[in-house]
Motif scaffolding. Structure first.
Motif, mmCIF file in Angstrom:
data_model
loop_
_atom_site.group_PDB
_atom_site.id
_atom_site.type_symbol
_atom_site.label_atom_id
_atom_site.label_comp_id
_atom_site.label_asym_id
_atom_site.label_seq_id
_atom_site.Cartn_x
_atom_site.Cartn_y
_atom_site.Cartn_z
ATOM 1 N N ALA A 32 8.754 5.294 12.514
ATOM 2 C CA ALA A 32 7.432 5.364 12.918
ATOM 3 C C ALA A 32 6.394 5.858 11.844
ATOM 4 O O ALA A 32 7.037 6.947 11.171
ATOM 5 C CB ALA A 32 7.117 6.271 14.361
ATOM 6 N N THR A 33 5.187 5.501 11.806
ATOM 7 C CA THR A 33 4.295 5.898 10.559
ATOM 8 C C THR A 33 3.717 6.980 11.076
ATOM 9 O O THR A 33 3.746 7.250 12.247
ATOM 10 C CB THR A 33 3.247 4.816 10.235
ATOM 11 N N ASP A 34 3.162 7.944 10.267
ATOM 12 C CA ASP A 34 2.141 9.076 10.593
ATOM 13 C C ASP A 34 1.069 8.636 11.551
ATOM 14 O O ASP A 34 0.734 9.310 12.377
ATOM 15 C CB ASP A 34 1.825 9.674 9.349
ATOM 16 N N GLU A 35 0.571 7.411 11.337
ATOM 17 C CA GLU A 35 -0.523 6.900 12.048
ATOM 18 C C GLU A 35 0.185 6.584 13.607
ATOM 19 O O GLU A 35 -0.653 6.988 14.286
ATOM 20 C CB GLU A 35 -1.266 5.709 11.610
ATOM 21 N N GLN A 36 1.118 5.968 13.734
ATOM 22 C CA GLN A 36 1.898 5.634 15.030
ATOM 23 C C GLN A 36 1.856 7.107 15.520
ATOM 24 O O GLN A 36 1.978 7.252 16.883
ATOM 25 C CB GLN A 36 3.140 4.886 14.986
ATOM 26 N N LEU A 37 2.684 8.062 14.921
ATOM 27 C CA LEU A 37 2.991 9.244 15.501
ATOM 28 C C LEU A 37 1.575 10.052 15.963
ATOM 29 O O LEU A 37 1.789 10.834 17.041
ATOM 30 C CB LEU A 37 3.691 9.916 14.444
ATOM 31 N N ALA A 38 0.721 9.879 15.416
ATOM 32 C CA ALA A 38 -0.603 10.441 15.635
ATOM 33 C C ALA A 38 -1.255 9.820 16.997
ATOM 34 O O ALA A 38 -1.737 10.620 17.653
ATOM 35 C CB ALA A 38 -1.779 10.529 14.322
ATOM 36 N N GLN A 39 -0.741 8.820 17.297
ATOM 37 C CA GLN A 39 -1.410 7.910 18.345
ATOM 38 C C GLN A 39 -0.594 8.175 19.659
ATOM 39 O O GLN A 39 -0.851 7.775 20.651
ATOM 40 C CB GLN A 39 -1.577 6.545 18.128
ATOM 41 N N ALA A 40 0.779 8.814 19.366
ATOM 42 C CA ALA A 40 1.805 8.863 20.480
ATOM 43 C C ALA A 40 0.961 9.719 21.727
ATOM 44 O O ALA A 40 0.497 10.632 21.379
ATOM 45 C CB ALA A 40 3.162 9.264 19.816
ATOM 46 N N MET A 41 1.575 9.245 22.814
ATOM 47 C CA MET A 41 1.192 10.097 23.916
ATOM 48 C C MET A 41 2.289 10.036 24.865
ATOM 49 O O MET A 41 3.232 9.256 24.703
ATOM 50 C CB MET A 41 -0.096 9.682 24.763
ATOM 51 N N PRO A 42 2.478 11.263 25.608
ATOM 52 C CA PRO A 42 3.371 11.588 26.900
ATOM 53 C C PRO A 42 3.326 10.198 27.749
ATOM 54 O O PRO A 42 2.504 9.770 28.039
ATOM 55 C CB PRO A 42 3.041 12.877 27.785
ATOM 56 N N PHE A 43 4.652 9.966 28.072
ATOM 57 C CA PHE A 43 4.762 8.843 29.074
ATOM 58 C C PHE A 43 4.106 8.863 30.377
ATOM 59 O O PHE A 43 3.389 7.788 30.623
ATOM 60 C CB PHE A 43 6.409 8.854 29.401
ATOM 61 N N ALA A 44 3.955 10.084 30.957
ATOM 62 C CA ALA A 44 3.164 10.292 32.104
ATOM 63 C C ALA A 44 1.770 9.899 31.872
ATOM 64 O O ALA A 44 1.018 9.373 33.069
ATOM 65 C CB ALA A 44 3.277 11.785 32.385
ATOM 66 N N LYS A 45 1.137 10.183 30.851
ATOM 67 C CA LYS A 45 -0.309 9.632 30.418
ATOM 68 C C LYS A 45 -0.733 8.411 29.959
ATOM 69 O O LYS A 45 -1.283 7.701 30.338
ATOM 70 C CB LYS A 45 -0.640 10.881 29.443
#
Length: 103
Positions: A32-45
Motif C-alpha cells: 500500500a502506498t502512503d496515499e492509500q494508507l492516508a485514505q484508509a478508514m475503518p470497515f464500520a465507517k
C-alpha cells in the motif's frame, strides 16, 4: 503454556529470502502506498450497512426471559446423578425444580 517443543523447524536465511522473493513476485499483493494508507478508514465507517448486518447477526439472541445466575449448595450425590445423565444436566435440574410442588 505448553513446554512441548515445536515440531516446526526455524526458518533459515535462505528460507526467508525465498519467502520474500515469492511475496515480491505476487501481483495481487502490492504494498500500500502512503496515499492509500492516508485514505484508509475503518470497515464500520467504509461500509456501515454491511457492518451493521454482520454485527447484529453475531452471538446468541437476547432471551425474552433470561435465566438468573444463582449459587446453591447441593449434595454431591445429587450433582453426580445429574451429571451422569450427560450434557444438559443443569437444564434438567432446572426442570425438576420448576416442576416441584413447593409449600
Amino acid at each position: 503454556m505448553s513446554t512441548r517443543k515445536s515440531r516446526i523447524r526455524p526458518l533459515t536465511d535462505e528460507d526467508e529470502a525465498e519467502i520474500q522473493k515469492q511475496i515480491a513476485a505476487d501481483p495481487d499483493d502490492a504494498e500500500a502506498t502512503d496515499e492509500q494508507l492516508a485514505q484508509a478508514m475503518p470497515f464500520a465507517k467504509a461500509v456501515p450497512e454491511l457492518f451493521e448486518s454482520i454485527r447484529r447477526a453475531r452471538g446468541r439472541p437476547a432471551a425474552e426471559k433470561p435465566k438468573q445466575i444463582v449459587s446453591i449448595r447441593l449434595d454431591q450425590d445429587v450433582i453426580s446423578k445429574f451429571k451422569a445423565t450427560g450434557k444438559g444436566w443443569q437444564a434438567r435440574i432446572n426442570e425438576v425444580l420448576k416442576n416441584a410442588k413447593v409449600g
